[in-house]
Write a protein that holds these residues in place. Structure first.
Motif, PDB file in Angstrom:
ATOM      1  N   GLN A 236      59.276   9.841  32.622  1.00  0.00           N
ATOM      2  CA  GLN A 236      59.361  10.604  31.379  1.00  0.00           C
ATOM      3  C   GLN A 236      59.181  12.099  31.593  1.00  0.00           C
ATOM      4  O   GLN A 236      58.825  12.825  30.666  1.00  0.00           O
ATOM      5  CB  GLN A 236      58.337  10.070  30.383  1.00  0.00           C
ATOM      6  CG  GLN A 236      58.552   8.600  30.110  1.00  0.00           C
ATOM      7  CD  GLN A 236      57.526   8.004  29.191  1.00  0.00           C
ATOM      8  OE1 GLN A 236      56.797   8.714  28.520  1.00  0.00           O
ATOM      9  NE2 GLN A 236      57.453   6.694  29.159  1.00  0.00           N
TER      10      GLN A 236
ATOM     11  N   PHE B  49      59.223  15.764  31.518  1.00  0.00           N
ATOM     12  CA  PHE B  49      59.846  16.654  30.539  1.00  0.00           C
ATOM     13  C   PHE B  49      59.236  18.058  30.518  1.00  0.00           C
ATOM     14  O   PHE B  49      59.926  19.043  30.766  1.00  0.00           O
ATOM     15  CB  PHE B  49      59.783  16.053  29.135  1.00  0.00           C
ATOM     16  CG  PHE B  49      60.238  17.006  28.063  1.00  0.00           C
ATOM     17  CD1 PHE B  49      61.578  17.292  27.921  1.00  0.00           C
ATOM     18  CD2 PHE B  49      59.324  17.637  27.232  1.00  0.00           C
ATOM     19  CE1 PHE B  49      62.016  18.190  26.968  1.00  0.00           C
ATOM     20  CE2 PHE B  49      59.748  18.538  26.275  1.00  0.00           C
ATOM     21  CZ  PHE B  49      61.100  18.810  26.141  1.00  0.00           C
TER      22      PHE B  49
ATOM     23  N   TYR C 128      60.806  21.840  31.421  1.00  0.00           N
ATOM     24  CA  TYR C 128      61.084  22.600  30.201  1.00  0.00           C
ATOM     25  C   TYR C 128      60.442  23.978  30.262  1.00  0.00           C
ATOM     26  O   TYR C 128      61.057  24.986  29.947  1.00  0.00           O
ATOM     27  CB  TYR C 128      60.582  21.837  28.969  1.00  0.00           C
ATOM     28  CG  TYR C 128      60.857  22.550  27.665  1.00  0.00           C
ATOM     29  CD1 TYR C 128      62.036  22.329  26.970  1.00  0.00           C
ATOM     30  CD2 TYR C 128      59.947  23.463  27.131  1.00  0.00           C
ATOM     31  CE1 TYR C 128      62.306  22.980  25.792  1.00  0.00           C
ATOM     32  CE2 TYR C 128      60.204  24.131  25.950  1.00  0.00           C
ATOM     33  CZ  TYR C 128      61.390  23.884  25.279  1.00  0.00           C
ATOM     34  OH  TYR C 128      61.649  24.550  24.113  1.00  0.00           O
TER      35      TYR C 128
ATOM     36  N   VAL D 238      64.816  12.950  30.283  1.00  0.00           N
ATOM     37  CA  VAL D 238      64.250  13.264  28.971  1.00  0.00           C
ATOM     38  C   VAL D 238      64.632  14.679  28.542  1.00  0.00           C
ATOM     39  O   VAL D 238      64.925  14.930  27.373  1.00  0.00           O
ATOM     40  CB  VAL D 238      62.714  13.094  28.982  1.00  0.00           C
ATOM     41  CG1 VAL D 238      62.138  13.454  27.632  1.00  0.00           C
ATOM     42  CG2 VAL D 238      62.340  11.674  29.340  1.00  0.00           C
TER      43      VAL D 238
ATOM     44  N   MET E  64      68.082  14.473  27.307  1.00  0.00           N
ATOM     45  CA  MET E  64      68.066  13.844  25.987  1.00  0.00           C
ATOM     46  C   MET E  64      67.640  14.850  24.921  1.00  0.00           C
ATOM     47  O   MET E  64      68.253  14.948  23.861  1.00  0.00           O
ATOM     48  CB  MET E  64      67.079  12.676  26.002  1.00  0.00           C
ATOM     49  CG  MET E  64      66.954  11.953  24.690  1.00  0.00           C
ATOM     50  SD  MET E  64      65.338  11.164  24.510  1.00  0.00           S
ATOM     51  CE  MET E  64      64.464  12.405  23.589  1.00  0.00           C
ATOM     52  N   TYR E  65      66.609  15.628  25.232  1.00  0.00           N
ATOM     53  CA  TYR E  65      66.122  16.621  24.282  1.00  0.00           C
ATOM     54  C   TYR E  65      67.200  17.668  23.983  1.00  0.00           C
ATOM     55  O   TYR E  65      67.463  18.007  22.834  1.00  0.00           O
ATOM     56  CB  TYR E  65      64.867  17.301  24.830  1.00  0.00           C
ATOM     57  CG  TYR E  65      64.438  18.496  24.016  1.00  0.00           C
ATOM     58  CD1 TYR E  65      63.710  18.323  22.841  1.00  0.00           C
ATOM     59  CD2 TYR E  65      64.783  19.788  24.397  1.00  0.00           C
ATOM     60  CE1 TYR E  65      63.339  19.406  22.082  1.00  0.00           C
ATOM     61  CE2 TYR E  65      64.415  20.872  23.638  1.00  0.00           C
ATOM     62  CZ  TYR E  65      63.691  20.680  22.486  1.00  0.00           C
ATOM     63  OH  TYR E  65      63.335  21.763  21.717  1.00  0.00           O
TER      64      TYR E  65
ATOM     65  N   ALA F 179      68.397   8.004  25.593  1.00  0.00           N
ATOM     66  CA  ALA F 179      67.045   7.456  25.496  1.00  0.00           C
ATOM     67  C   ALA F 179      67.043   5.971  25.844  1.00  0.00           C
ATOM     68  O   ALA F 179      66.143   5.481  26.532  1.00  0.00           O
ATOM     69  CB  ALA F 179      66.491   7.670  24.095  1.00  0.00           C
ATOM     70  N   PHE F 180      68.080   5.282  25.389  1.00  0.00           N
ATOM     71  CA  PHE F 180      68.127   3.854  25.658  1.00  0.00           C
ATOM     72  C   PHE F 180      68.338   3.580  27.151  1.00  0.00           C
ATOM     73  O   PHE F 180      67.763   2.641  27.712  1.00  0.00           O
ATOM     74  CB  PHE F 180      69.219   3.182  24.822  1.00  0.00           C
ATOM     75  CG  PHE F 180      69.084   1.695  24.801  1.00  0.00           C
ATOM     76  CD1 PHE F 180      68.069   1.097  24.064  1.00  0.00           C
ATOM     77  CD2 PHE F 180      69.936   0.895  25.532  1.00  0.00           C
ATOM     78  CE1 PHE F 180      67.915  -0.273  24.062  1.00  0.00           C
ATOM     79  CE2 PHE F 180      69.787  -0.479  25.530  1.00  0.00           C
ATOM     80  CZ  PHE F 180      68.776  -1.070  24.795  1.00  0.00           C
TER      81      PHE F 180
ATOM     82  N   LEU G  82      67.219   5.443  29.483  1.00  0.00           N
ATOM     83  CA  LEU G  82      65.911   5.695  30.084  1.00  0.00           C
ATOM     84  C   LEU G  82      65.054   4.435  30.016  1.00  0.00           C
ATOM     85  O   LEU G  82      64.407   4.048  30.999  1.00  0.00           O
ATOM     86  CB  LEU G  82      65.206   6.849  29.358  1.00  0.00           C
ATOM     87  CG  LEU G  82      63.781   7.124  29.826  1.00  0.00           C
ATOM     88  CD1 LEU G  82      63.787   7.840  31.155  1.00  0.00           C
ATOM     89  CD2 LEU G  82      63.005   7.930  28.802  1.00  0.00           C
ATOM     90  N   PHE G  83      65.088   3.804  28.851  1.00  0.00           N
ATOM     91  CA  PHE G  83      64.329   2.569  28.682  1.00  0.00           C
ATOM     92  C   PHE G  83      64.777   1.518  29.698  1.00  0.00           C
ATOM     93  O   PHE G  83      63.955   0.870  30.355  1.00  0.00           O
ATOM     94  CB  PHE G  83      64.510   2.064  27.251  1.00  0.00           C
ATOM     95  CG  PHE G  83      64.024   0.660  27.038  1.00  0.00           C
ATOM     96  CD1 PHE G  83      62.710   0.312  27.336  1.00  0.00           C
ATOM     97  CD2 PHE G  83      64.874  -0.314  26.541  1.00  0.00           C
ATOM     98  CE1 PHE G  83      62.267  -0.977  27.148  1.00  0.00           C
ATOM     99  CE2 PHE G  83      64.426  -1.607  26.356  1.00  0.00           C
ATOM    100  CZ  PHE G  83      63.126  -1.944  26.657  1.00  0.00           C
TER     101      PHE G  83
ATOM    102  N   ILE H  44      63.447   2.326  33.163  1.00  0.00           N
ATOM    103  CA  ILE H  44      62.026   2.019  33.300  1.00  0.00           C
ATOM    104  C   ILE H  44      61.809   0.517  33.409  1.00  0.00           C
ATOM    105  O   ILE H  44      61.032   0.038  34.241  1.00  0.00           O
ATOM    106  CB  ILE H  44      61.231   2.606  32.112  1.00  0.00           C
ATOM    107  CG1 ILE H  44      61.263   4.134  32.184  1.00  0.00           C
ATOM    108  CG2 ILE H  44      59.807   2.098  32.096  1.00  0.00           C
ATOM    109  CD1 ILE H  44      60.523   4.813  31.065  1.00  0.00           C
ATOM    110  N   LEU H  45      62.543  -0.226  32.583  1.00  0.00           N
ATOM    111  CA  LEU H  45      62.421  -1.679  32.610  1.00  0.00           C
ATOM    112  C   LEU H  45      62.794  -2.229  33.990  1.00  0.00           C
ATOM    113  O   LEU H  45      62.057  -3.018  34.587  1.00  0.00           O
ATOM    114  CB  LEU H  45      63.338  -2.285  31.542  1.00  0.00           C
ATOM    115  CG  LEU H  45      63.091  -3.748  31.215  1.00  0.00           C
ATOM    116  CD1 LEU H  45      61.711  -3.909  30.585  1.00  0.00           C
ATOM    117  CD2 LEU H  45      64.160  -4.268  30.268  1.00  0.00           C
TER     118      LEU H  45
END
Lengths: 259, 272
Positions: A196, A198, A202, A217, A220-221, A237-238, A240-241, A244-245
């Protein structure tokens, strides 16, 4: 939402919203910036994660030896970066990495090395972020490792001493296997946290130079909240999920295989 | 032999402590330097002439008081509401019997693996349609209940003996009274732990406030600092003073209540 073309027009009037099926995902697969962000994030996770776990374990081992006094004081000091605000830390480290006046380059100069443009050179920007992240996070995992170390029964070491095992042998055949559950837990939470990434890029690099620190991230932002491509951003975002999974499943598998 | 070992160990431990602490030391010291003094070669560790001008600047010209207050109100608000709601939910999951309890709880736990970023956009749109963007509620409402918090309190409340609750009920106490007079006082240590976690987490959070607080008068400290960084990138000393003020509250809370904080990490790790 990731199946729609939700954008700034739809934000004003929902009737502009259209269902686009899998088109966001197809676009994503062909988007070179997305792949760059995935590559950078993996770089950060794969290099930073193990380094962070190794530093935490070393610090925990150090503070767990009986020879050291003032353990509480050292523990609090090591832990301090964990509780501090990431943005402030990033601000400080930006100046520590300063090519001309930063402390790191000064130290490098003292040992005769040429200064490095840490945040300006694409080859060094990610290592610079990793170094800072490890500095900030190792205290947290250290605490968990110390708890794990204290749960190892003392008589295992006593028995090994009687058998004449060296400290190194004891480390590999008692400490590491006994710590395995703790290590798995730490690896998983560190990995999830590092995926994650970020605030560091940034504040410090804005994803640059040359997108060398653009993380998933951050991308995505930028897509979602700078350009208001909300549908597209949701699909990032999906993804990314999913990453991670998959990462978590792989870690559990690896753990099972070694057992 | 033992002494040599001891010296080596101490050297490493102290060196690590210096590396950990040096950035903070430099931050504090640079925040008291005159403009430009920190950009020197070789780097200076201590100010030649102590000045408070950057702190004065931050409070007078740069509205720092507003940001500090924003951060404080939001962090305390989230902490208060989340302790209230999480303790009720955690207590219910620990002691009440209701249909689908186990299923709901394991559903909650498994949803913990979904990263926050996935729900960010939907929650943002929801808050926008409610007209709550740029209000404190935009941060407080999503932070009000956390699965981690419910879990922590449930684990703790399960250890409270049923006989206590039954005895109170025989004495005529209602559900509300049992919760307020028995459960809450007994849960004090875990509430304190959760409270510190929530307060620090909210104070330090960056991405969410950055998204929902678009009006500069509503910025929290981290967002304000990042914004300041964009405008005053050359004013190293000013930035350091801003960093000191951003970090100070959480560090103070941590130092005052570190025992509870560290206990929380252990609980989360052993049972998570």
């Amino acid at each position: 939402m990731s199946f729609t073309d939700f954008d700034i027009y739809a934000l004003g009037n929902l009737s502009y919203l259209r269902f686009v099926g899998l088109r966001n995902y197809l676009r994503l697969l062909e988007d070179p910036l997305f792949w760059t962000s995935v590559k950078n994030t993996f770089y950060f996770v794969l290099a930073g994660g193990p380094l962070s776990v190794a530093v935490s374990l070393s610090a925990a081992l150090l503070l767990n030896t009986k020879l050291i006094k003032f353990k509480g004081l050292f523990r609090v000091t090591y832990f301090l970066p964990v509780v501090t605000t990431l943005v402030a830390v990033a601000v400080i480290w930006r100046f520590i990495y300063h090519p001309r006046f930063g402390i790191i380059n000064y130290v490098l100069g003292l040992i005769g090395l040429t200064p490095i443009d840490w945040l300006g050179d694409p080859a060094f920007s990610m290592p610079a972020l990793i170094l800072m992240a490890v500095w900030k996070n190792f205290g947290y995992n250290m605490i968990i490792f110390i708890a794990g170390l204290q749960n190892i029964p003392e008589d295992l070491y006593e028995a090994a001493d009687i058998e004449g095992a060296s400290a190194w042998q004891q480390f590999w055949s008692i400490t590491i296997p006994q710590l395995a559950p703790t290590t798995l837990f730490i690896s998983v939470i560190t990995m999830i946290g590092y995926f994650q990434l970020f605030a560091e890029p940034y504040v410090m690099t804005q994803g640059g130079p040359l997108s060398s620190t653009l993380s998933v991230v951050l991308y995505m932002y930028q897509e979602g909240f700078r350009w208001w491509n909300i549908g597209y951003s949701t699909s990032i975002a999906f993804m990314l999920f999913l990453l991670i999974l998959i990462g978590t499943v792989i870690q559990f598998r690896l753990q099972k295989d070694t057992e | 032999m033992k002494n040599v070992k001891k010296i080596i160990l101490y050297t490493v431990v102290v060196l690590l402590a210096v590396i950990t602490f040096l950035p903070f030391l430099w931050m504090i010291s640079a925040s008291f330097m005159h403009p430009g003094e920190s950009s020197a070669y070789p780097p200076r560790l201590f100010p030649s002439d102590f000045t408070l001008m950057h702190y004065k600047d931050l409070f007078t010209r740069l509205n720092l008081t507003t940001y500090l207050l924003n951060s404080l109100v939001i962090s305390l608000g989230v902490t208060f509401f989340s302790l209230f709601l999480n303790s009720m939910a955690g207590y219910a999951f620990a002691k009440y019997r209701f249909a689908g309890k186990k299923k709901i709880f394991s559903l909650l736990l498994s949803s913990m693996i979904i990263p926050g970023q996935v729900t960010m956009l939907p929650v943002f749109l929801l808050l926008k349609s409610l007209g709550l963007i740029n209000t404190y509620w935009a941060i407080i409402i999503p932070g009000m209940a956390s699965i981690f918090g419910i879990f922590l309190i449930r684990q703790f409340a399960m250890g409270i003996p049923d006989s206590l609750i039954e005895a109170a009920k025989i004495d005529g106490a209602g559900d509300t009274e049992v919760y307020l007079r028995i459960i809450l006082p007994l849960c004090r240590p875990i509430l304190l732990t959760l409270g510190i976690f929530t307060f620090m987490g909210t104070w330090n959070d960056f991405l969410w406030p950055l998204i929902v607080m678009t009006d500069s008068s509503k910025y929290t400290m981290p967002v304000a600092l990042a914004n300041l960084m964009g405008e005053h990138v050359q004013d190293t000393e000013l930035m350091m003073a801003g960093s000191v003020l951003t970090i100070l509250p959480v560090v103070l809370v941590f130092l005052a209540l570190q025992k509870y904080y560290i206990k929380g990490i252990m609980m989360g790790s052993v049972k998570g």
